[in-house]
Enzyme design. Structure first.
Site, short mmCIF file in Angstrom:
data_model
loop_
_atom_site.label_atom_id
_atom_site.label_comp_id
_atom_site.label_asym_id
_atom_site.label_seq_id
_atom_site.Cartn_x
_atom_site.Cartn_y
_atom_site.Cartn_z
N LEU A 243 0.84 -1.20 0.00
CA LEU A 243 0.00 0.00 0.00
C LEU A 243 0.87 1.25 0.00
O LEU A 243 0.54 2.25 -0.64
CB LEU A 243 -0.93 0.00 1.22
CG LEU A 243 -1.81 1.25 1.36
CD1 LEU A 243 -2.75 1.39 0.16
CD2 LEU A 243 -2.61 1.20 2.66
N TYR A 244 1.99 1.21 0.72
CA TYR A 244 2.92 2.34 0.72
C TYR A 244 3.34 2.67 -0.71
O TYR A 244 3.29 3.82 -1.14
CB TYR A 244 4.14 2.01 1.56
CG TYR A 244 5.27 3.00 1.40
CD1 TYR A 244 5.16 4.30 1.92
CD2 TYR A 244 6.45 2.66 0.74
CE1 TYR A 244 6.20 5.21 1.77
CE2 TYR A 244 7.49 3.57 0.58
CZ TYR A 244 7.35 4.85 1.10
OH TYR A 244 8.36 5.75 0.94
N ALA A 245 3.74 1.64 -1.46
CA ALA A 245 4.16 1.84 -2.84
C ALA A 245 3.01 2.39 -3.68
O ALA A 245 3.21 3.27 -4.53
CB ALA A 245 4.66 0.52 -3.43
#
Length: 432
Positions: A243-245
């Site tokens: 999700l960060y990416a």
């Protein structure tokens, strides 16, 4: 669901209590009836907002603080803001650095200030990791002459005020929710900071007069499941592994739209595993050092079939050079009053070291520097967003920015360990 949802939209359809008295009473006026139920609904709303712990599902998130808790404004505050942002060199620039008390933000702010640029910091000091480390970075910045405003990038009123007080020529946007694995615990914090926060900042920048040029931190994580190495800016970035990416990739798309519609000059920087003094405690090199010294076992991940996990570790000083070069080569935004006047610059660069190192080798280097044998716990790479390797192609940054990393991993880790031993020998406690 809020208890307000239980209140019908047509008050007249409430059924009165069935009693002889109620049956005998008839309302003489529809106005009286409407007034009565309006007061009941209004009272319910007031009770809900004043007695409910929170009306927002995000308020329970411990990694953030309410925007209303920050104290800013007033003549003395404005004086500090202006003084910190004052340019002291002939060709200097005035830069708002978001996430200034973070790892990269601190180093970039110090470097800008020392060369004579005007620098104002902004940070919300959340508790994603040890806040005392952030406060010590803040103290370092204060000694360098950089004032860090305590506030949130989603606080548009604060951002507008900062631009009213100082006509910033540039913004270095480093504020973000970092970390790949934490996204599985607190996904909303990534949307709040990396998506909503970026939009909040760009909204203020588009309306500023003059519009600033913006350099912002993307991430090497956008390459996700891409298997072509080394990673180039032209490669696919539509398969994020975390999700960060995904939020960082989303940020790049948002940047494109604001550049296209409003003429904002935008440069995205894809950082590759930044390390060094004053670093983040959630990074492997940092907590490996802590746990090796404490005699704790450390996890060494390996991919399927005992595949090597490697990272393109990039020393902080090299990253800072890339950040400053990006600011120095950024062209002016072309909009005015929120309207685009012509094409504006839009760039994205890899900032890495070009020499991926297996994580097992990282541990071996730390063992030599710390003179302690690590207790290695070999584990399979978990499905939590981590990728097997990262490797930067920096030819574009070399050509356009003059970017050339000079610090290899043994040299950089030696500097980090020296800082770590000195910092935590002063009565400070490393997180358990």
């Amino acid at each position: 669901m809020s208890h307000l949802d239980n209140i019908p939209s047509t008050p007249g359809k409430f059924k009165m209590e069935k009693s002889a008295y109620i049956h005998r009473v008839r309302w003489q006026s529809s106005i009286t009836k409407l007034t009565f139920w309006s007061l009941i609904i209004l009272g319910s709303i007031l009770i809900f907002f004043y007695r409910s712990p929170s009306s927002s599902p995000l308020s329970s998130d411990p990694s953030r603080r309410s925007l209303s808790t920050y104290d800013w404004g007033g003549p003395s505050w404005e004086k500090r803001v202006r003084s910190s942002a004052r340019v002291r060199s002939r060709n200097g620039i005035s830069v708002l650095v978001t996430g200034a008390a973070g790892f990269v933000g601190t180093h970039v702010s110090v470097a800008l200030k020392r060369r004579g640029d005007g620098v104002l910091g902004l940070d919300n000091f959340n508790n994603y990791y040890d806040q005392s480390l952030k406060r010590d970075r803040q103290a370092l910045l204060e000694r360098t002459g950089v004032f860090v405003v305590e506030g949130d990038i989603n606080d548009s009123a604060l951002l507008k005020k900062l631009f009213e007080v100082v006509p910033f020529t540039h913004v270095m946007h480093l504020a973000a929710q970092a970390g790949v694995r934490y996204a599985m615990e607190n996904p909303s914090s990534y949307v709040h900071s990396n998506i909503a926060g970026l939009v909040s900042l760009l909204e203020v920048c588009k309306s500023a007069n003059p519009q600033p040029a913006i350099v912002w931190a993307s991430s090497s994580s956008v390459y996700g499941l891409n298997t072509k190495v080394p990673f180039s800016e032209q490669d696919r970035t539509d398969e994020p592994a975390s999700l960060y990416a995904a939020t960082k990739k989303g940020g790049e798309e948002i940047a494109h739209s604001y550049n296209h519609i409003y003429g904002l000059s935008l440069t995205g920087l894809r950082f590759f595993t930044v390390y060094g003094p004053w670093g983040r405690p959630d990074m492997a090199y940092f907590f490996f050092t802590r746990d090796i010294l404490k005699g704790k076992s450390i996890p060494i991940f390996e991919a399927a079939d005992h595949g090597t996990v490697a990272r393109d570790f990039t020393y902080i000083d090299d990253i800072v050079k890339g950040c400053l070069a990006s600011l120095d080569t950024a062209e002016k935004s072309t909009g005015s009053g929120g309207k685009k006047k012509g094409p504006a610059q839009l760039r994205v660069f890899n900032l890495g070291n070009t020499s991926p190192v297996p994580v097992s080798d990282l541990v071996s280097i730390l063992e030599k520097l710390l003179k302690v044998k690590a207790k290695r716990n070999i584990m399979k790479l978990p499905r939590n967003g981590d990728v097997q390797f990262t490797h930067a192609n920096i030819s574009l940054a070399q050509r356009e920015l003059g970017y050339k990393p000079t610090t290899d991993l043994p040299t950089g880790l030696k500097k980090f360990v020296r800082w770590y031993m000195n910092y935590y020998s002063q009565g400070k406690k490393a997180d358990a």
